[in-house]
Design a protein around this motif. Structure first.
Motif, short mmCIF file in Angstrom:
data_model
loop_
_atom_site.label_atom_id
_atom_site.label_comp_id
_atom_site.label_asym_id
_atom_site.label_seq_id
_atom_site.Cartn_x
_atom_site.Cartn_y
_atom_site.Cartn_z
N ASP A 83 0.83 -1.20 0.00
CA ASP A 83 0.00 0.00 0.00
C ASP A 83 0.87 1.26 0.00
OD1 ASP A 83 -2.33 -1.45 2.35
OD2 ASP A 83 -2.26 -1.61 0.17
N ALA A 84 1.94 1.23 0.75
CA ALA A 84 2.82 2.39 0.83
C ALA A 84 3.48 2.66 -0.52
CB ALA A 84 3.87 2.19 1.92
N ASN A 85 3.90 1.59 -1.20
CA ASN A 85 4.49 1.78 -2.52
C ASN A 85 3.48 2.37 -3.50
OD1 ASN A 85 7.07 0.86 -1.89
ND2 ASN A 85 6.48 -1.26 -2.19
N LEU A 86 2.27 1.86 -3.47
CA LEU A 86 1.22 2.40 -4.32
C LEU A 86 0.93 3.85 -3.94
CD1 LEU A 86 -0.97 2.03 -6.48
CD2 LEU A 86 -2.45 1.11 -4.68
N PHE A 87 0.90 4.12 -2.65
CA PHE A 87 0.68 5.49 -2.17
C PHE A 87 1.76 6.42 -2.69
CE2 PHE A 87 1.63 8.72 1.04
CZ PHE A 87 0.40 9.36 1.11
N THR A 89 3.75 6.10 -5.32
CA THR A 89 3.64 6.27 -6.76
C THR A 89 2.48 7.19 -7.12
OG1 THR A 89 4.53 4.05 -7.06
CG2 THR A 89 3.39 5.01 -8.94
N THR A 90 1.35 7.00 -6.48
CA THR A 90 0.16 7.82 -6.76
C THR A 90 0.40 9.28 -6.41
OG1 THR A 90 -1.26 5.92 -6.33
CG2 THR A 90 -2.29 8.09 -6.28
N VAL A 91 0.94 9.54 -5.24
CA VAL A 91 1.15 10.91 -4.81
C VAL A 91 2.28 11.57 -5.61
CG1 VAL A 91 1.77 12.39 -2.86
CG2 VAL A 91 0.20 10.49 -2.53
#
Length: 101
Positions: A83-87, A89-91
């Motif tokens: 989730d942190a990696n996705l977070f 990348t998204t931000v």
């Protein structure tokens, strides 16, 4: 008569013990603010060069160090490594370069 009075007293006490909607909303908001402050502190700690942004390298380095302490801190906030990696990348896509503003 005593049973009726006892029942009324217990019912009243139970109503007072149950948090009302406003109290629950206030408690939720306090928890939300605490989580924000903890996340902000973690991000500040990640910013190795103190330039106000976090690069993917700084983020990845923080995930690798401290014997999982950082991962545990993220988990306490409900963010897991995936989730942190996705977070990140998204931000990062919202910023001008590949960093978190």
């Amino acid at each position: 008569v005593i049973n009726i009075l006892t029942g009324i007293f217990v019912d009243h006490a139970m109503k007072l013990a149950t948090p009302d909607r406003d109290s629950r909303a206030l408690e939720y908001r306090k928890d939300e603010v605490m989580a924000y402050e903890e996340l902000a502190a973690l991000f500040h700690e990640m910013d190795a060069n103190f330039n106000g942004t976090i690069t993917v390298e700084e983020f990845a380095n923080k995930l690798r160090e401290n014997n999982g302490k950082f991962r545990a801190q993220l988990a306490l906030l409900g963010l897991y490594v995936d989730d942190a990696n996705l977070f990140f990348t998204t931000v990062a896509h919202m910023c001008s370069d590949s960093s978190l503003c």
